[in-house]
Design a protein around this motif. Structure first.
Motif, PDB file in Angstrom:
ATOM      1  N   ILE A 147       0.944  -1.086   0.141  1.00 28.95           N
ATOM      2  CA  ILE A 147      -0.081  -0.002  -0.032  1.00 28.95           C
ATOM      3  C   ILE A 147       0.941   1.193   0.013  1.00 28.95           C
ATOM      4  O   ILE A 147       1.865   1.203   0.828  1.00 28.95           O
ATOM      5  CB  ILE A 147      -0.853   0.006   1.266  1.00 28.95           C
ATOM      6  N   ASP A 148       0.624   2.248  -0.881  1.00 32.08           N
ATOM      7  CA  ASP A 148       1.280   3.421  -0.895  1.00 32.08           C
ATOM      8  C   ASP A 148       0.831   4.296   0.084  1.00 32.08           C
ATOM      9  O   ASP A 148      -0.139   4.977   0.260  1.00 32.08           O
ATOM     10  CB  ASP A 148       1.043   4.152  -2.067  1.00 32.08           C
ATOM     11  N   GLY A 149       1.604   4.511   1.448  1.00 30.16           N
ATOM     12  CA  GLY A 149       1.349   5.218   2.582  1.00 30.16           C
ATOM     13  C   GLY A 149       1.777   6.821   2.445  1.00 30.16           C
ATOM     14  O   GLY A 149       1.622   7.617   3.347  1.00 30.16           O
ATOM     15  N   GLY A 150       1.994   7.341   1.129  1.00 32.48           N
ATOM     16  CA  GLY A 150       2.328   8.557   0.727  1.00 32.48           C
ATOM     17  C   GLY A 150       3.665   9.038   1.539  1.00 32.48           C
ATOM     18  O   GLY A 150       4.376   8.250   1.922  1.00 32.48           O
ATOM     19  N   GLU A 151       3.848  10.467   1.624  1.00 33.84           N
ATOM     20  CA  GLU A 151       5.277  10.868   2.035  1.00 33.84           C
ATOM     21  C   GLU A 151       5.255  10.539   3.490  1.00 33.84           C
ATOM     22  O   GLU A 151       6.567  10.508   3.577  1.00 33.84           O
ATOM     23  CB  GLU A 151       4.990  12.535   2.014  1.00 33.84           C
ATOM     24  N   ARG A 152       4.698  10.342   4.340  1.00 36.18           N
ATOM     25  CA  ARG A 152       4.711  10.023   5.733  1.00 36.18           C
ATOM     26  C   ARG A 152       4.847   8.632   5.957  1.00 36.18           C
ATOM     27  O   ARG A 152       4.921   8.054   7.014  1.00 36.18           O
ATOM     28  CB  ARG A 152       3.999  10.701   6.626  1.00 36.18           C
ATOM     29  N   GLY A 153       4.323   7.807   4.818  1.00 35.50           N
ATOM     30  CA  GLY A 153       4.062   6.195   5.281  1.00 35.50           C
ATOM     31  C   GLY A 153       2.859   5.924   6.126  1.00 35.50           C
ATOM     32  O   GLY A 153       2.993   4.740   6.663  1.00 35.50           O
ATOM     33  N   VAL A 154       1.799   6.648   6.127  1.00 32.85           N
ATOM     34  CA  VAL A 154       0.846   6.282   6.945  1.00 32.85           C
ATOM     35  C   VAL A 154      -0.263   5.710   6.026  1.00 32.85           C
ATOM     36  O   VAL A 154      -0.812   6.256   5.257  1.00 32.85           O
ATOM     37  CB  VAL A 154       0.116   7.635   7.584  1.00 32.85           C
ATOM     38  N   ILE A 155      -0.786   4.509   6.581  1.00 33.48           N
ATOM     39  CA  ILE A 155      -1.720   3.657   5.901  1.00 33.48           C
ATOM     40  C   ILE A 155      -3.183   3.948   6.324  1.00 33.48           C
ATOM     41  O   ILE A 155      -3.371   3.989   7.731  1.00 33.48           O
ATOM     42  CB  ILE A 155      -1.485   2.280   6.098  1.00 33.48           C
ATOM     43  N   SER A 156      -4.124   4.425   5.589  1.00 33.92           N
ATOM     44  CA  SER A 156      -5.388   4.780   6.060  1.00 33.92           C
ATOM     45  C   SER A 156      -6.142   3.291   6.417  1.00 33.92           C
ATOM     46  O   SER A 156      -6.107   2.448   5.488  1.00 33.92           O
ATOM     47  CB  SER A 156      -6.137   5.573   5.226  1.00 33.92           C
ATOM     48  N   PRO A 157      -7.438   3.541   7.141  1.00 28.17           N
ATOM     49  CA  PRO A 157      -8.214   2.268   7.180  1.00 28.17           C
ATOM     50  C   PRO A 157      -8.849   2.006   5.816  1.00 28.17           C
ATOM     51  O   PRO A 157      -9.205   0.695   5.689  1.00 28.17           O
ATOM     52  CB  PRO A 157      -9.250   2.794   8.312  1.00 28.17           C
ATOM     53  N   SER A 158      -9.155   2.997   5.026  1.00 29.90           N
ATOM     54  CA  SER A 158      -9.781   2.518   3.808  1.00 29.90           C
ATOM     55  C   SER A 158      -8.726   1.912   2.968  1.00 29.90           C
ATOM     56  O   SER A 158      -9.227   1.106   1.915  1.00 29.90           O
ATOM     57  CB  SER A 158     -10.242   3.612   3.086  1.00 29.90           C
ATOM     58  N   GLN A 159      -7.577   2.358   3.123  1.00 26.73           N
ATOM     59  CA  GLN A 159      -6.518   1.411   2.217  1.00 26.73           C
ATOM     60  C   GLN A 159      -6.301   0.090   2.884  1.00 26.73           C
ATOM     61  O   GLN A 159      -6.257  -0.886   2.021  1.00 26.73           O
ATOM     62  CB  GLN A 159      -5.302   2.212   2.254  1.00 26.73           C
ATOM     63  N   VAL A 160      -6.549  -0.271   3.999  1.00 30.82           N
ATOM     64  CA  VAL A 160      -6.488  -1.536   4.608  1.00 30.82           C
ATOM     65  C   VAL A 160      -7.687  -2.257   4.081  1.00 30.82           C
ATOM     66  O   VAL A 160      -7.552  -3.524   3.628  1.00 30.82           O
ATOM     67  CB  VAL A 160      -6.430  -1.461   6.128  1.00 30.82           C
ATOM     68  N   ARG A 161      -8.867  -1.847   4.061  1.00 26.04           N
ATOM     69  CA  ARG A 161     -10.077  -2.483   3.461  1.00 26.04           C
ATOM     70  C   ARG A 161      -9.921  -2.888   1.998  1.00 26.04           C
ATOM     71  O   ARG A 161     -10.385  -3.847   1.833  1.00 26.04           O
ATOM     72  CB  ARG A 161     -11.315  -1.590   3.692  1.00 26.04           C
ATOM     73  N   ARG A 162      -9.221  -1.845   1.130  1.00 28.39           N
ATOM     74  CA  ARG A 162      -9.375  -2.163  -0.045  1.00 28.39           C
ATOM     75  C   ARG A 162      -8.275  -3.244  -0.340  1.00 28.39           C
ATOM     76  O   ARG A 162      -8.149  -3.963  -1.456  1.00 28.39           O
ATOM     77  CB  ARG A 162      -9.017  -0.885  -0.886  1.00 28.39           C
ATOM     78  N   ALA A 163      -7.231  -3.206   0.377  1.00 29.66           N
ATOM     79  CA  ALA A 163      -6.258  -4.405   0.150  1.00 29.66           C
ATOM     80  C   ALA A 163      -6.558  -5.754   0.633  1.00 29.66           C
ATOM     81  O   ALA A 163      -5.888  -6.726   0.056  1.00 29.66           O
ATOM     82  CB  ALA A 163      -4.802  -3.888   0.794  1.00 29.66           C
ATOM     83  N   TYR A 164      -7.456  -5.739   1.283  1.00 26.88           N
ATOM     84  CA  TYR A 164      -7.872  -6.896   2.115  1.00 26.88           C
ATOM     85  C   TYR A 164      -8.378  -7.970   1.102  1.00 26.88           C
ATOM     86  O   TYR A 164      -9.399  -7.449   0.207  1.00 26.88           O
ATOM     87  CB  TYR A 164      -9.033  -6.692   3.301  1.00 26.88           C
ATOM     88  N   VAL A 165      -8.151  -9.116   1.074  1.00 25.59           N
ATOM     89  CA  VAL A 165      -8.414 -10.186   0.119  1.00 25.59           C
ATOM     90  C   VAL A 165      -9.176 -11.548   0.863  1.00 25.59           C
ATOM     91  O   VAL A 165      -8.439 -11.892   1.748  1.00 25.59           O
ATOM     92  CB  VAL A 165      -7.462 -10.709  -0.754  1.00 25.59           C
ATOM     93  N   GLU A 166     -10.173 -11.849   0.495  1.00 24.54           N
ATOM     94  CA  GLU A 166     -10.867 -12.742   1.061  1.00 24.54           C
ATOM     95  C   GLU A 166     -10.657 -14.228   0.410  1.00 24.54           C
ATOM     96  O   GLU A 166     -10.318 -14.349  -0.913  1.00 24.54           O
ATOM     97  CB  GLU A 166     -12.326 -12.736   1.058  1.00 24.54           C
ATOM     98  N   ALA A 167     -10.026 -15.193   0.977  1.00 26.06           N
ATOM     99  CA  ALA A 167      -9.505 -16.497   0.486  1.00 26.06           C
ATOM    100  C   ALA A 167     -10.731 -17.084  -0.372  1.00 26.06           C
ATOM    101  O   ALA A 167     -11.767 -17.264   0.061  1.00 26.06           O
ATOM    102  CB  ALA A 167      -8.958 -17.400   1.484  1.00 26.06           C
TER     103      ALA A 167
END
Ligand SMILES: *Cc1c(COP(=O)(O)O)cnc(C)c1O
Length: 335
Positions: free
Chosen positions: A103-123
């Motif tokens: 996930i690209d956390g931008g200049e400060r490397g902070v990952i947002s909750p919506s990025q986490v939700r988008r990255a989630y993959v259900e098996a």
């Protein structure tokens, strides 16, 4: 020579050497080293976790965590510039057999909750499931940014909501805590496991800690053995580690010196420096960083190349106020 390459270059002081010499020891693979046990209890107490485990390095702590949290064929989710992904030799693929999704956390490397939700993959029949989310604080490659407990909690909660454990690479967690005026436990409470290094800003010669719930650390202990990290009379290492814990508050001094270094270097022609958040100063160079560093070396200053036009300087226990002034002067004369 003023060595700003990393906060890992510090030499153990007399107090640490004496502690190592005098340490009560036993065989830690049998769980019988009293000093290791004391260190593990102290760190679990500091982080307010059920348990903690001494490991030889931060890298091993991270890799054991990934292995412990995942099944082969799952995905590790982490920030694009994170240490786990960039600087650990594809360890997650090698040691845990997982695929990494960044996930690209931008200049400060902070990952947002919506990025986490988008990255989630259900098996499914076609897709690997997400096995673990790894966060990093302070974020090394993003310039030692100190992420707030709230931002860590937000990203971690998004993972926990879908049943994904969270590992925090807190190699410099105490730097983040000091920068935000909170305790390290204020971070640890939001994640499943946390790794922190004794051998960086705290100044211990060797050692990192992996902390978390009893059941997870028990499994991590088995993986430590598997990875070759079971050590015998490791109290010799744990004793200086215990002494190093008292260096947490003074990290504020390193941050103050980093501020001063950054301001001084920013005034040098051909260099641009953003104000740092902790003890890491990223310097952008007009000329190729490699050539700039050669000039600095001749002038008595060592730093690390971090990119084609980026240099990293770290302040640490063995860098004094006088050293900061001398380093700025030397760099100015070298340019
Ligand atoms: C240094 C570092 C590590 C690895 O620690 P070692 O003890 O050098 O293996 C892991 N993560 C981050 C963010 C680091 O800066």
């Amino acid at each position: 020579m003023i060595d700003l390459r990393s906060d890992t270059v510090t030499r153990p002081d007399d107090r640490m050497r004496e502690a190592a010499r005098d340490a009560a020891v036993g065989d830690d693979v049998y769980g019988e080293d009293p000093t290791v046990n004391e260190l593990q209890e102290r760190v679990a107490d500091v982080l307010d976790t059920e348990a903690a485990l001494l490991v030889p390095s931060g890298t091993m702590g991270n890799q054991i965590a990934v292995r412990t949290h995942t099944e082969r064929g799952e995905e590790l989710v982490c920030e694009r510039e994170s240490h786990i992904y960039r600087w650990e030799l594809a360890g997650p693929a090698q040691h845990a057999g997982v695929q990494t999704r960044t996930i690209d956390g931008g200049e400060r490397g902070v990952i947002s909750p919506s990025q986490v939700r988008r990255a989630y993959v259900e098996a499914s029949d076609h897709r690997p499931g997400t096995g673990v989310l790894a966060l990093e604080n302070t974020h090394n490659s993003r310039g030692g940014t100190a992420i707030s407990p709230e931002a860590i909690a937000a990203a971690a909660d998004a993972a926990h909501e879908v049943g994904v454990p969270v590992h925090l690479d807190g190699a410099r967690l105490f730097n983040a805590a000091v920068a935000h005026g909170v305790s390290a436990a204020d971070y640890a409470e939001h994640v499943t496991t946390v790794m922190c290094c004794l051998s960086k800003g705290l100044g211990a010669p060797v050692g990192s800690m992996l902390a978390g719930p009893d059941s997870v650390i028990e499994e991590a202990r088995r993986h430590r053995k598997l990875f070759g990290g079971g050590m015998r009379q490791a109290g010799i290492l744990a004793a200086p580690g215990l002494a190093a814990l008292s260096n947490r508050e003074r990290l504020a001094e390193d941050h103050r010196r980093a501020d001063r270094l950054a301001a001084g270097l920013d005034r040098v022609d051909g260099l641009a420096v953003e104000p740092p958040e902790t003890n890491i100063v990223l310097v952008t160079t007009d000329r190729p960083a490699e050539a700039v560093l050669e000039g600095w070396l001749d002038a008595g200053v060592r730093a690390s190349q971090f990119g084609e036009h980026t240099i990293r300087c770290c302040t640490h226990l063995d860098v004094t106020d006088d050293d900061i002034g001398a380093a700025i002067d030397a760099v100015r004369n070298a340019s």
